[in-house]
Design a protein around this motif. Structure first.
Motif, PDB file in Angstrom:
ATOM      1  N   CYS A  12     -59.424  67.946-100.027  1.00  0.00           N
ATOM      2  CA  CYS A  12     -58.109  68.297 -99.473  1.00  0.00           C
ATOM      3  C   CYS A  12     -57.482  69.450-100.243  1.00  0.00           C
ATOM      4  O   CYS A  12     -56.941  70.402 -99.642  1.00  0.00           O
ATOM      5  CB  CYS A  12     -57.193  67.080 -99.492  1.00  0.00           C
ATOM      6  SG  CYS A  12     -57.660  65.789 -98.341  1.00  0.00           S
ATOM      7  N   ARG A  20     -45.112  73.767 -95.987  1.00  0.00           N
ATOM      8  CA  ARG A  20     -44.947  72.356 -95.654  1.00  0.00           C
ATOM      9  C   ARG A  20     -43.622  71.788 -96.125  1.00  0.00           C
ATOM     10  O   ARG A  20     -43.314  70.644 -95.837  1.00  0.00           O
ATOM     11  CB  ARG A  20     -46.093  71.534 -96.254  1.00  0.00           C
ATOM     12  CG  ARG A  20     -47.456  72.041 -95.794  1.00  0.00           C
ATOM     13  CD  ARG A  20     -48.559  71.124 -96.247  1.00  0.00           C
ATOM     14  NE  ARG A  20     -49.877  71.667 -95.893  1.00  0.00           N
ATOM     15  CZ  ARG A  20     -50.422  71.595 -94.681  1.00  0.00           C
ATOM     16  NH1 ARG A  20     -49.751  70.986 -93.712  1.00  0.00           N
ATOM     17  NH2 ARG A  20     -51.614  72.113 -94.433  1.00  0.00           N
ATOM     18  N   ARG A  46     -53.681  66.663 -94.819  1.00  0.00           N
ATOM     19  CA  ARG A  46     -55.140  66.726 -94.813  1.00  0.00           C
ATOM     20  C   ARG A  46     -55.768  65.329 -94.896  1.00  0.00           C
ATOM     21  O   ARG A  46     -56.895  65.156 -95.339  1.00  0.00           O
ATOM     22  CB  ARG A  46     -55.620  67.517 -96.028  1.00  0.00           C
ATOM     23  CG  ARG A  46     -54.991  68.893 -96.171  1.00  0.00           C
ATOM     24  CD  ARG A  46     -55.625  69.884 -95.243  1.00  0.00           C
ATOM     25  NE  ARG A  46     -55.098  71.247 -95.455  1.00  0.00           N
ATOM     26  CZ  ARG A  46     -55.496  72.318 -94.779  1.00  0.00           C
ATOM     27  NH1 ARG A  46     -56.430  72.178 -93.854  1.00  0.00           N
ATOM     28  NH2 ARG A  46     -54.969  73.504 -95.027  1.00  0.00           N
ATOM     29  N   ILE A  82     -49.438  67.643 -98.974  1.00  0.00           N
ATOM     30  CA  ILE A  82     -50.783  68.175 -98.707  1.00  0.00           C
ATOM     31  C   ILE A  82     -51.722  67.054 -98.320  1.00  0.00           C
ATOM     32  O   ILE A  82     -52.511  67.170 -97.369  1.00  0.00           O
ATOM     33  CB  ILE A  82     -51.291  68.940 -99.936  1.00  0.00           C
ATOM     34  CG1 ILE A  82     -50.455  70.210-100.151  1.00  0.00           C
ATOM     35  CG2 ILE A  82     -52.762  69.303 -99.778  1.00  0.00           C
ATOM     36  CD1 ILE A  82     -50.778  70.924-101.441  1.00  0.00           C
ATOM     37  N   GLU A 116     -56.738  73.223 -98.818  1.00  0.00           N
ATOM     38  CA  GLU A 116     -55.392  73.781 -98.932  1.00  0.00           C
ATOM     39  C   GLU A 116     -55.406  75.128 -99.636  1.00  0.00           C
ATOM     40  O   GLU A 116     -54.618  76.025 -99.307  1.00  0.00           O
ATOM     41  CB  GLU A 116     -54.490  72.805 -99.678  1.00  0.00           C
ATOM     42  CG  GLU A 116     -53.032  73.195 -99.716  1.00  0.00           C
ATOM     43  CD  GLU A 116     -52.380  73.137 -98.340  1.00  0.00           C
ATOM     44  OE1 GLU A 116     -51.325  73.767 -98.170  1.00  0.00           O
ATOM     45  OE2 GLU A 116     -52.931  72.458 -97.433  1.00  0.00           O
ATOM     46  N   ARG A 144     -53.530  78.056 -96.959  1.00  0.00           N
ATOM     47  CA  ARG A 144     -52.219  77.658 -97.498  1.00  0.00           C
ATOM     48  C   ARG A 144     -51.174  77.722 -96.416  1.00  0.00           C
ATOM     49  O   ARG A 144     -51.052  78.721 -95.682  1.00  0.00           O
ATOM     50  CB  ARG A 144     -51.822  78.589 -98.657  1.00  0.00           C
ATOM     51  CG  ARG A 144     -50.596  78.127 -99.397  1.00  0.00           C
ATOM     52  CD  ARG A 144     -50.947  76.933-100.272  1.00  0.00           C
ATOM     53  NE  ARG A 144     -49.881  76.628-101.192  1.00  0.00           N
ATOM     54  CZ  ARG A 144     -48.900  75.730-100.940  1.00  0.00           C
ATOM     55  NH1 ARG A 144     -48.864  75.103 -99.767  1.00  0.00           N
ATOM     56  NH2 ARG A 144     -47.980  75.472-101.845  1.00  0.00           N
TER      57      ARG A 144
END
Length: 468
Positions: A416, A427, A13, A9, A420, A424
């Motif tokens: 971040c 990843r 980001r 994440i 997220e 969503r």
């Protein structure tokens, strides 16, 4: 969410995190540069913690108490000291300060109190750990002014510490002056009572006079015992002489009686001799008998005279005994009176001594308190006077930047994670099974090729299929 997903994440980001960090650091730097510089000047003082008064040399247990250092810190940061600093630096005389006071308080209160409160807000008093050194710090925009205020607080604390010690002594000195006058009056009254008593009774030295009278009493006692012995013996002799005069040794041993008896015996012998030769009617015989009768009458008269003399001696000795006894009783009365006089005078003497002792103690204490009240000695010494600092104490750009980096990083990570949560995405391989609950059949390992400059076509690259 595991740590690998967390890193994915952040990687996805990272623009948000980096932008947040950059904005935070830039804002911190701008604000730090825009803030006015503040300078901090510190003056250090030393408090004597030996507990010995420099003036009297006596122990001062109050300085050994745990609250002594806290008390001194409270005194330094008190409003009284701040007002003295305002007067010392003449801050209230400035027209600009008076205008600021009128604008800030609208004329309520006094400039002196307002300035004292402002100074106390920027004052810091920090004692050193496990020592008697205290730091007095003042922070301001002008380094010279900050140093002047810090030094003024140290010097005014020195002065007020002397005043806090001398003012009670001055009050105590006034009290002891009044008590000394009262005790002096009491001493004079006691001395006048003693002098009046001595004059009324004619006393110069009671002890010497009492010694003389006591010796005289002892002498009279000895004389009385001797007189009693002689009187008893004289009465016994007188009784024997009156009852049996001829057997009394005093009568028999009298020379007059002995001579009369010898003369009578000679006359009787002569009469007896004449009686053998002559008749009783003979003139010589008659003359000798008349002489014997005369001598016998003389002997009887001498016996009576001697008996009376022995009786009179007993009377004289008895009278002497009575006189000595009367003198002894009078001497006893005199000695008792002297004892009573001595006891009464001792009470007066004790009163004089007590009054003198109380007056001396009050005078000594008055002298000591008067010296302490006039002394300017203090147990506070300035160790290092404050000097104008060369560098500003605030703002600290380096420290602020370091803190902004830390806070910006935390804020970026938070943004971040917030982004997220609202958007969503898948990843990793585990996101399908954990979030969408869809079984994974395979994974395509695709890496986009690097774009070439002036290449506007669609990028192509290798593709790999991995079946699960």
């Amino acid at each position: 969410m595991n740590f690998a997903q967390f890193l994915l994440i952040l990687n996805a980001r990272k623009k948000i995190a980096l932008l947040t960090l950059a904005v935070t650091v830039l804002a911190t730097v701008v604000v730090s540069l825009m803030l006015p510089k503040s300078y901090k000047a510190t003056s250090t003082i030393v408090l004597n913690s030996k507990g010995i008064d420099t003036l009297t040399g006596l122990a001062m247990p109050g300085t050994l108490m745990p609250g002594y250092m806290a008390t001194q810190i409270d005194i330094i940061s008190s409003k009284n000291v701040a007002q003295r600093v305002v007067e010392r630096l003449r801050l209230a005389e400035s027209p600009a300060v008076q205008a600021q006071f009128a604008e800030a308080t609208q004329g309520r209160g006094t400039v002196r109190d307002w300035l004292a409160d402002l100074l106390l807000r920027k004052l810091e008093v920090e004692p050193s750990r496990e020592s008697s050194v205290v730091g007095i710090s003042f922070q301001g925009s002008d380094p010279q002014f900050a140093a002047a205020v810090a030094n003024a607080f140290a010097e005014e604390y020195q002065r007020i510490s002397v005043q806090l010690k001398s003012d009670p002594m001055k009050k105590a000195s006034s009290y002891f002056v009044e008590q000394s006058k009262l005790l002096r009056d009491n001493l004079e009254v006691a001395q006048s009572r003693l002098s009046k008593y001595q004059q009324e009774h004619g006393i110069v030295s009671v002890d010497n006079r009492l010694d003389v009278e006591s010796a005289r009493l002892n002498d009279l006692s000895s004389q009385l015992v001797a007189a009693q012995t002689m009187a008893m013996e004289a009465r016994s002799r007188g009784s024997v002489a009156q009852g049996r005069g001829g057997e009394s040794p005093d009568v028999s041993n009298s020379p007059l009686v002995q001579n009369s008896r010898v003369t009578l015996a000679a006359a009787e012998s002569k009469l007896a001799e004449l009686g053998q030769r002559l008749s009783t009617n003979h003139p010589q015989y008659q003359s000798a008998r008349a002489e014997v009768e005369k001598l016998r009458s003389t002997l009887n008269a001498n016996l009576r005279l001697t008996q009376n003399s022995v009786g009179n001696n007993a009377s004289v000795l008895s009278q002497r005994e009575a006189e000595i006894r009367a003198a002894l009783d009078a001497q006893k009365t005199k000695v008792l009176e002297l004892n009573r006089t001595r006891d009464e005078m001792n009470v007066l003497v004790k009163d004089v001594e007590n009054a003198q002792r109380a007056f001396d103690m009050a005078a000594q204490r008055l002298s000591q308190t008067r010296i302490e009240g006039q002394a300017d000695q203090t147990d506070v010494a300035i160790l290092n006077p404050a000097v104008a600092p060369l560098e500003a104490a605030s703002p600290k750009v380096t420290l602020n930047v370091a803190l902004s980096v830390f806070l910006g990083t935390l804020l970026g990570i938070g943004l971040c994670m917030l982004a997220e949560m609202f958007d969503r995405r898948v990843r990793s391989e585990t996101d399908l099974t954990d979030v969408a609950e869809v079984p994974m059949l395979g994974a395509i390992n695709w890496t986009p090729p690097k774009r070439k400059r002036f290449n506007f076509g669609k990028p192509t690259g290798p593709r790999q299929l991995r079946l699960n």
